[in-house]
Design a protein around this motif. Sequence first.
Motif, mmCIF file in Angstrom:
data_model
loop_
_atom_site.group_PDB
_atom_site.id
_atom_site.type_symbol
_atom_site.label_atom_id
_atom_site.label_comp_id
_atom_site.label_asym_id
_atom_site.label_seq_id
_atom_site.Cartn_x
_atom_site.Cartn_y
_atom_site.Cartn_z
ATOM 1 N N PHE A 246 0.814 -1.213 0.000
ATOM 2 C CA PHE A 246 0.000 0.000 0.000
ATOM 3 C C PHE A 246 0.850 1.267 0.000
ATOM 4 O O PHE A 246 0.376 2.334 0.371
ATOM 5 N N GLY A 247 2.095 1.127 -0.439
ATOM 6 C CA GLY A 247 2.977 2.282 -0.558
ATOM 7 C C GLY A 247 3.317 2.587 -1.998
ATOM 8 O O GLY A 247 4.415 3.037 -2.300
ATOM 9 N N GLY A 248 2.369 2.325 -2.888
ATOM 10 C CA GLY A 248 2.625 2.514 -4.309
ATOM 11 C C GLY A 248 2.447 3.929 -4.795
ATOM 12 O O GLY A 248 2.382 4.164 -6.005
ATOM 13 N N HIS A 249 2.336 4.892 -3.865
ATOM 14 C CA HIS A 249 2.064 6.255 -4.317
ATOM 15 C C HIS A 249 3.319 7.114 -4.447
ATOM 16 O O HIS A 249 3.299 8.319 -4.249
ATOM 17 N N ALA A 250 4.430 6.480 -4.814
ATOM 18 C CA ALA A 250 5.627 7.253 -5.138
ATOM 19 C C ALA A 250 5.465 7.990 -6.460
ATOM 20 O O ALA A 250 6.254 8.876 -6.780
ATOM 21 N N VAL A 251 4.443 7.632 -7.237
ATOM 22 C CA VAL A 251 4.191 8.308 -8.518
ATOM 23 C C VAL A 251 2.941 9.186 -8.437
ATOM 24 O O VAL A 251 2.414 9.612 -9.460
ATOM 25 N N THR A 252 2.482 9.483 -7.222
ATOM 26 C CA THR A 252 1.255 10.270 -7.047
ATOM 27 C C THR A 252 1.335 11.627 -7.731
ATOM 28 O O THR A 252 0.391 12.050 -8.412
ATOM 29 N N VAL A 253 2.448 12.330 -7.539
ATOM 30 C CA VAL A 253 2.567 13.677 -8.103
ATOM 31 C C VAL A 253 2.503 13.639 -9.622
ATOM 32 O O VAL A 253 1.836 14.467 -10.256
#
Length: 476
Positions: A246-253
Amino acid sequence: MLSEKQAEEAIVSSFDETVPVSSASAGDHLDDQSEFSLKSIFWHGGSVYDAWFSCASNQVAQVLLTLPYSFSQMGMLSGIILQLFYGFMGSWTAYLISVLYVEYRTRKEKENVSFKNHVIQWFEVLDGLLGPTWKAVGLAFNCTFLLFGSVIQLIACASNIYYINDKFDKRTWTYIFGACCATTVFIPSFHNYRIWSFLGLGMTTYTAWYLTAAALVHGQDPGVVHSGPKKLDLYFTGATNILYTFGGHAVTVEIMHAMWKPQKFKYIYLLATLYVFTLTLPSAAAMYWAFGDELLTHSNAFSLLPRTGWRDAAVILMLIHQFITFGFACTPLYFVWEKVVGMHDTKSVLKRALVRLPVVVPIWFLAIVFPFFGPINSAVGALLVSFTVYIIPATAHMLTYRSASARLNAAEKPPVFLRSWTAMYIVNAFVVVWVFVVGFGLGGWASVTNFVRQVDTFGLFAKCYQCPPPVAAKHH
């Protein structure tokens, strides 16, 4: 009439909805020109739905196959509770990242800074809000995480294809898929993942429900044992794999920047996570129920299921999805490298592709050095994900709004379910302390211990990690 490329740039650059030349007008031009264009339908995405598909598709890929392994390490109850816990925690920090992006972009556009032909990235948000030291920290952690995230996708490709074609060992398959994944250099940005995100999520959905159904049809193995949690190091190794999930939001920006109206992103990651729960919880629980402790030595769930047409279909679909996820993880690295060599503003797809190719080489090499499908997820989760997508966003949010004036002039106020800055600070402080102690501290100790164990057992550059021993030929 705007060209399709110009219309897309206008959509991305017109952030403030109060500006007379709004994103809606640019969208009208795009609609007029491309109403019947298949290229527009499949290639140019920037809606809320595109962002949701991108988040859900990127969040769960190969990790779906390792969650049963995590359940065997920590037990059914802990596995379910921690999936829910880290899923909501990850959604919270994704929300914080979206708030900081909006704050950064609002401040810059008040200074008449244009982002045409420029993709904003997380380290630039940190630089604009907190200064160059935070930029360096964010860049180091984010790039290293995305690098190893791409490595994990390559390892997963080799691990999966082996179960339908074992004529080549897993290392050879890594060479082959490294070359295949290198073709992602031709995909310009997250705008162009519209159809891929949609297909990727469909593929993951099929695989998740195949695992669930196959495990239930198979039933419990005779004498199946469910001893987890058995060892402390295994327990926290499993926990950090869920942290990684659930830490896949390194590409959120980058996903936000590809939206026509980035302000609408705030709750998209949460909605994506709720859907992902319907994939991860049933499949991991069913597999652990059926196979129990046998999963401790089978980090890839496919390895325990009999070969059928249904399983082969799931393997092939996951391979395609891992190619897509490789692109998701690598694209921000491509952007960083383009900016380093001064080619980020170049409009030629071919020139940018050639510039991007060197980024793939270290990923390819590391996938061959550390082919430990499963254990590498936990190590990356503890050492990199814990900071990149949990500790740094929560700390950055607290520091950005530490002054009364910053809170007064904030582009985004506290959400309706908290309503106060104090409550936000309490939640952020909890995230920082919890993830640092449990995720990085205990998780780091456990996952590194397990990782070293794999190196000692199989060695670096392992030719065929966790492959069954060859069957001796019978002599008559």
